[in-house]
Design a protein around this motif. Sequence first.
Motif, PDB file in Angstrom:
ATOM      1  N   LEU A 265       0.828  -1.210   0.000  1.00 51.88           N
ATOM      2  CA  LEU A 265       0.000   0.000   0.000  1.00 51.88           C
ATOM      3  C   LEU A 265       0.862   1.259   0.000  1.00 51.88           C
ATOM      4  O   LEU A 265       0.566   2.237  -0.696  1.00 51.88           O
ATOM      5  N   LEU A 266       1.938   1.235   0.759  1.00 49.03           N
ATOM      6  CA  LEU A 266       2.828   2.401   0.826  1.00 49.03           C
ATOM      7  C   LEU A 266       3.608   2.585  -0.471  1.00 49.03           C
ATOM      8  O   LEU A 266       3.807   3.712  -0.938  1.00 49.03           O
TER       9      LEU A 266
ATOM     10  N   ASN B 220       2.575   1.740  -3.376  1.00 46.89           N
ATOM     11  CA  ASN B 220       1.613   2.271  -4.337  1.00 46.89           C
ATOM     12  C   ASN B 220       1.523   3.785  -4.260  1.00 46.89           C
ATOM     13  O   ASN B 220       1.237   4.451  -5.255  1.00 46.89           O
ATOM     14  N   LEU B 221       1.750   4.336  -3.076  1.00 54.96           N
ATOM     15  CA  LEU B 221       1.705   5.777  -2.880  1.00 54.96           C
ATOM     16  C   LEU B 221       3.061   6.426  -3.126  1.00 54.96           C
ATOM     17  O   LEU B 221       3.205   7.648  -2.995  1.00 54.96           O
TER      18      LEU B 221
ATOM     19  N   CYS C  29      -6.688   2.164   3.985  1.00 56.41           N
ATOM     20  CA  CYS C  29      -7.276   2.810   2.809  1.00 56.41           C
ATOM     21  C   CYS C  29      -8.126   4.017   3.188  1.00 56.41           C
ATOM     22  O   CYS C  29      -8.053   5.067   2.536  1.00 56.41           O
TER      23      CYS C  29
ATOM     24  N   CYS D 257      -5.467   6.089   6.818  1.00 52.33           N
ATOM     25  CA  CYS D 257      -4.035   6.389   6.642  1.00 52.33           C
ATOM     26  C   CYS D 257      -3.755   7.031   5.288  1.00 52.33           C
ATOM     27  O   CYS D 257      -2.989   8.003   5.203  1.00 52.33           O
ATOM     28  N   ARG D 258      -4.336   6.496   4.237  1.00 60.49           N
ATOM     29  CA  ARG D 258      -4.042   7.000   2.901  1.00 60.49           C
ATOM     30  C   ARG D 258      -4.315   8.496   2.764  1.00 60.49           C
ATOM     31  O   ARG D 258      -3.440   9.245   2.297  1.00 60.49           O
TER      32      ARG D 258
ATOM     33  N   LEU E 294      -1.374  11.280   1.977  1.00 62.07           N
ATOM     34  CA  LEU E 294      -1.381  12.094   0.770  1.00 62.07           C
ATOM     35  C   LEU E 294      -1.393  13.586   1.110  1.00 62.07           C
ATOM     36  O   LEU E 294      -0.676  14.377   0.494  1.00 62.07           O
TER      37      LEU E 294
ATOM     38  N   TYR F 191      -7.240  13.880  -2.026  1.00 62.68           N
ATOM     39  CA  TYR F 191      -7.010  12.618  -1.313  1.00 62.68           C
ATOM     40  C   TYR F 191      -8.310  11.882  -1.003  1.00 62.68           C
ATOM     41  O   TYR F 191      -8.293  10.851  -0.341  1.00 62.68           O
TER      42      TYR F 191
ATOM     43  N   PHE G 111      -7.951   3.892  -4.152  1.00 60.01           N
ATOM     44  CA  PHE G 111      -6.989   3.940  -3.055  1.00 60.01           C
ATOM     45  C   PHE G 111      -5.542   3.847  -3.536  1.00 60.01           C
ATOM     46  O   PHE G 111      -4.627   3.782  -2.725  1.00 60.01           O
ATOM     47  N   SER G 112      -5.332   3.841  -4.859  1.00 53.87           N
ATOM     48  CA  SER G 112      -3.970   3.699  -5.359  1.00 53.87           C
ATOM     49  C   SER G 112      -3.315   5.064  -5.545  1.00 53.87           C
ATOM     50  O   SER G 112      -3.962   6.087  -5.411  1.00 53.87           O
TER      51      SER G 112
END
Length: 401
Positions: free
Chosen positions: A209-210, A212-213, A305, A308-309, A313, A321, A400-401
């Motif tokens: 996930l991280l 991806n960001l 998702c 945190c995401r 962002l 975001y 969420f990407s």
Amino acid sequence: MPVDLALEKLLADAQVDRAIETIALTQALGRVLAQDVHSTVDVPPAPNSAMDGYCFRFQDYAADKPLPVIQRITAGAVSAPLQAGTAARIFTGAELPIYADTVVMQEETVVTENGDEGPLLQILEPPQKAQNVRPQGQDIALDQRVLKQGKRLRPQELGLLASIGVDSVKVYKKLRVAIMSTGDELIEPGQPLQAGQIYNSNRFTLIGLLENLGLEILDLGIVADDLQDTLRALKRATEADVIISSGGVSVGDADHVKSALQQSGDLAFWHLAIKPGKPFTYGRVAGTPFLGLPGNPAAVFVTFCLLCRPWLLKAQGADNYAPLSMSVPAAFSINKPGRRQEYLRARLVPGDNGVHAEIYPNQSSGVLSSASWGNGLVEIAINTTVGKGDMVRFIPYESFS
């Protein structure tokens, strides 16, 4: 605490000192612009043809008067000015010669040879002035702001920047995120399982996930269920810009993250009205933001998702975001209203009247296969029941990407 209020508090506190660096455009995917970008050119730089065909002056057109074709112009070529009463063969993307203002596609023409005088163009359909012509600056004008500060760069933004001649951009430096997994029961994949042990899936979910960001990761591995070990891990984690842990934030005797957080920093909030993910925790360790996720793997995925995401962002400098969502009919029913806002692992499937959302039969927070099976989350508000066919909010994983 309700989810919306928790998210509001998180975003209000998503502040990290962000340095700026200049990087090559080829390395800029996923990065966040640190300044506005203005164009130093027109795009296209000159009028060009949108078709393979023939260009001419509109005023020279007459249904009963063929035009001699005296030039052939390909993309990238420099042509001579078009003489009055003539036409030029032109190809898609080629710049129009001076004085030409209209293009007719080749399918709407007949070209005949006229001995030594060369080919003659007969236009079969009456043209419109400037048809099939892309004017100078149609896409982007000189000095136009092309992208705003805070824009997270996708492949289409990289192409857009390249189209105005940009080969490097100023972006915010990547956030460095420390991750840690707590639990004596955890071992890493590749080792044989002993009685009472499970493989540490959360570490790999968070890393993916991280990444991806586009963020940097300080991986602290597995931390034992021990207060002193937890305190030491948190101290090392402050080397990063933000800390994310999984596990140890519940109410069990072996859950030490909350206590360690209270000893080494401050606890902003603990426990949300969310399912899965109730033990979600937020605070600071010696000034470093701390996001504490539950230990159950599906809850880790969902809370990252949703909570945190957007924090990451915004702290990274992004101006957008919020995940995209849509309203779709439910292919399921929920007869008992819940006391927490639920996020069900779901997927869109074709139905008789378009797509509808079906949910995984087992929504336990420990069932990570439910997240892999689906392609999004269905949100169910507190104290809400759902009947088949009712409209529900669906959030695709791609958001969420």
